[in-house]
Design a protein around this motif. Structure first.
Motif, mmCIF file in Angstrom:
data_model
loop_
_atom_site.group_PDB
_atom_site.id
_atom_site.type_symbol
_atom_site.label_atom_id
_atom_site.label_comp_id
_atom_site.label_asym_id
_atom_site.label_seq_id
_atom_site.Cartn_x
_atom_site.Cartn_y
_atom_site.Cartn_z
ATOM 1 N N ILE A 38 0.843 -1.190 0.000
ATOM 2 C CA ILE A 38 0.000 0.000 0.000
ATOM 3 C C ILE A 38 0.884 1.247 0.000
ATOM 4 O O ILE A 38 2.079 1.167 0.247
ATOM 5 N N THR A 39 0.269 2.374 -0.254
ATOM 6 C CA THR A 39 0.962 3.659 -0.234
ATOM 7 C C THR A 39 0.556 4.395 1.029
ATOM 8 O O THR A 39 -0.629 4.513 1.331
ATOM 9 N N VAL A 40 1.559 4.879 1.778
ATOM 10 C CA VAL A 40 1.319 5.587 3.030
ATOM 11 C C VAL A 40 2.134 6.874 3.047
ATOM 12 O O VAL A 40 3.059 7.047 2.270
ATOM 13 N N VAL A 41 1.781 7.749 3.970
ATOM 14 C CA VAL A 41 2.613 8.913 4.276
ATOM 15 C C VAL A 41 3.156 8.684 5.679
ATOM 16 O O VAL A 41 2.394 8.691 6.644
ATOM 17 N N PRO A 42 4.476 8.416 5.802
ATOM 18 C CA PRO A 42 5.044 8.118 7.107
ATOM 19 C C PRO A 42 5.435 9.371 7.884
ATOM 20 O O PRO A 42 5.827 10.382 7.309
ATOM 21 N N GLU A 43 5.288 9.291 9.197
ATOM 22 C CA GLU A 43 5.802 10.301 10.124
ATOM 23 C C GLU A 43 6.534 9.530 11.209
ATOM 24 O O GLU A 43 5.922 9.048 12.156
ATOM 25 N N ILE A 44 7.833 9.391 11.040
ATOM 26 C CA ILE A 44 8.622 8.633 12.003
ATOM 27 C C ILE A 44 8.940 9.560 13.165
ATOM 28 O O ILE A 44 9.496 10.636 12.979
ATOM 29 N N GLY A 45 8.566 9.128 14.354
ATOM 30 C CA GLY A 45 8.642 10.015 15.514
ATOM 31 C C GLY A 45 9.858 9.804 16.381
ATOM 32 O O GLY A 45 10.891 9.318 15.948
ATOM 33 N N GLU A 46 9.694 10.148 17.624
ATOM 34 C CA GLU A 46 10.743 10.091 18.621
ATOM 35 C C GLU A 46 11.234 8.654 18.784
ATOM 36 O O GLU A 46 10.450 7.724 18.864
ATOM 37 N N ARG A 62 8.345 5.459 18.138
ATOM 38 C CA ARG A 62 6.980 5.795 17.718
ATOM 39 C C ARG A 62 6.977 6.213 16.243
ATOM 40 O O ARG A 62 7.944 6.785 15.760
ATOM 41 N N ALA A 63 5.864 5.950 15.591
ATOM 42 C CA ALA A 63 5.672 6.410 14.218
ATOM 43 C C ALA A 63 4.173 6.560 13.975
ATOM 44 O O ALA A 63 3.349 5.927 14.641
ATOM 45 N N TYR A 64 3.854 7.423 13.044
ATOM 46 C CA TYR A 64 2.474 7.576 12.573
ATOM 47 C C TYR A 64 2.489 7.363 11.064
ATOM 48 O O TYR A 64 3.420 7.778 10.381
ATOM 49 N N PHE A 65 1.466 6.709 10.566
ATOM 50 C CA PHE A 65 1.332 6.495 9.131
ATOM 51 C C PHE A 65 -0.069 6.914 8.709
ATOM 52 O O PHE A 65 -1.055 6.538 9.346
ATOM 53 N N TRP A 66 -0.149 7.713 7.647
ATOM 54 C CA TRP A 66 -1.426 8.051 7.035
ATOM 55 C C TRP A 66 -1.714 6.972 6.013
ATOM 56 O O TRP A 66 -0.882 6.676 5.157
ATOM 57 N N GLN A 104 -1.249 5.197 14.859
ATOM 58 C CA GLN A 104 -0.093 5.267 15.741
ATOM 59 C C GLN A 104 0.520 3.876 15.795
ATOM 60 O O GLN A 104 -0.198 2.881 15.959
ATOM 61 N N CYS A 105 1.844 3.822 15.649
ATOM 62 C CA CYS A 105 2.552 2.547 15.645
ATOM 63 C C CYS A 105 3.740 2.601 16.590
ATOM 64 O O CYS A 105 4.248 3.674 16.911
ATOM 65 N N ILE A 106 4.163 1.414 17.020
ATOM 66 C CA ILE A 106 5.372 1.300 17.834
ATOM 67 C C ILE A 106 6.315 0.316 17.161
ATOM 68 O O ILE A 106 5.895 -0.576 16.422
ATOM 69 N N GLY A 107 7.607 0.485 17.415
ATOM 70 C CA GLY A 107 8.606 -0.396 16.841
ATOM 71 C C GLY A 107 9.825 -0.451 17.737
ATOM 72 O O GLY A 107 9.997 0.379 18.635
#
Length: 112
Positions: A38-46, A62-66, A104-107
């Motif tokens: 899929i196509t996403v817009v990533p926002e890789i966080g702190e 942390r990361a956020y993906f649209w 909201q995602c965690i890794g």
């Protein structure tokens, strides 16, 4: 074309354009880990923030993906996103705007 359809069209042309902000990722749905690209817009966080999304123990990045709702109708745990070699676990939908969701995602979790 109504406003809802116009917004969905604009989102595909601008926000989810891989020549602009978007990137292709592998999305794994559910416990079966059904795989799709899929196509996403990533926002890789702190990185290595205290606690994770589920408890105050340990550390996790942390990361956020649209994500377009047409690609994944309802993102939820235990779904995973593979982005640039890192697996991100979907914790929850952070925002939903009809045509797309911000998840909201965690890794890179650590119990320390």
């Amino acid at each position: 074309m109504g406003l809802r359809e116009q917004i969905a069209s604009d989102v595909n042309l601008v926000l989810f354009n891989t020549a602009e902000l978007a990137e292709e990722v592998t999305y794994y749905k559910g416990y079966e880990k059904t795989e799709s690209t899929i196509t996403v817009v990533p926002e890789i966080g702190e990185d290595n923030a205290r606690g994770n999304t589920f408890t105050n123990e340990g550390n996790a990045a942390r990361a956020y993906f649209w994500i377009k709702a047409s690609d994944v109708a309802w993102p939820e745990a235990p779904d995973e996103i593979l982005h640039k070699g890192i697996y991100w676990q979907v914790a929850r939908i952070w925002k939903s705007v009809g045509a797309f969701h911000q998840v909201q995602c965690i890794g890179r979790e650590s119990g320390l």
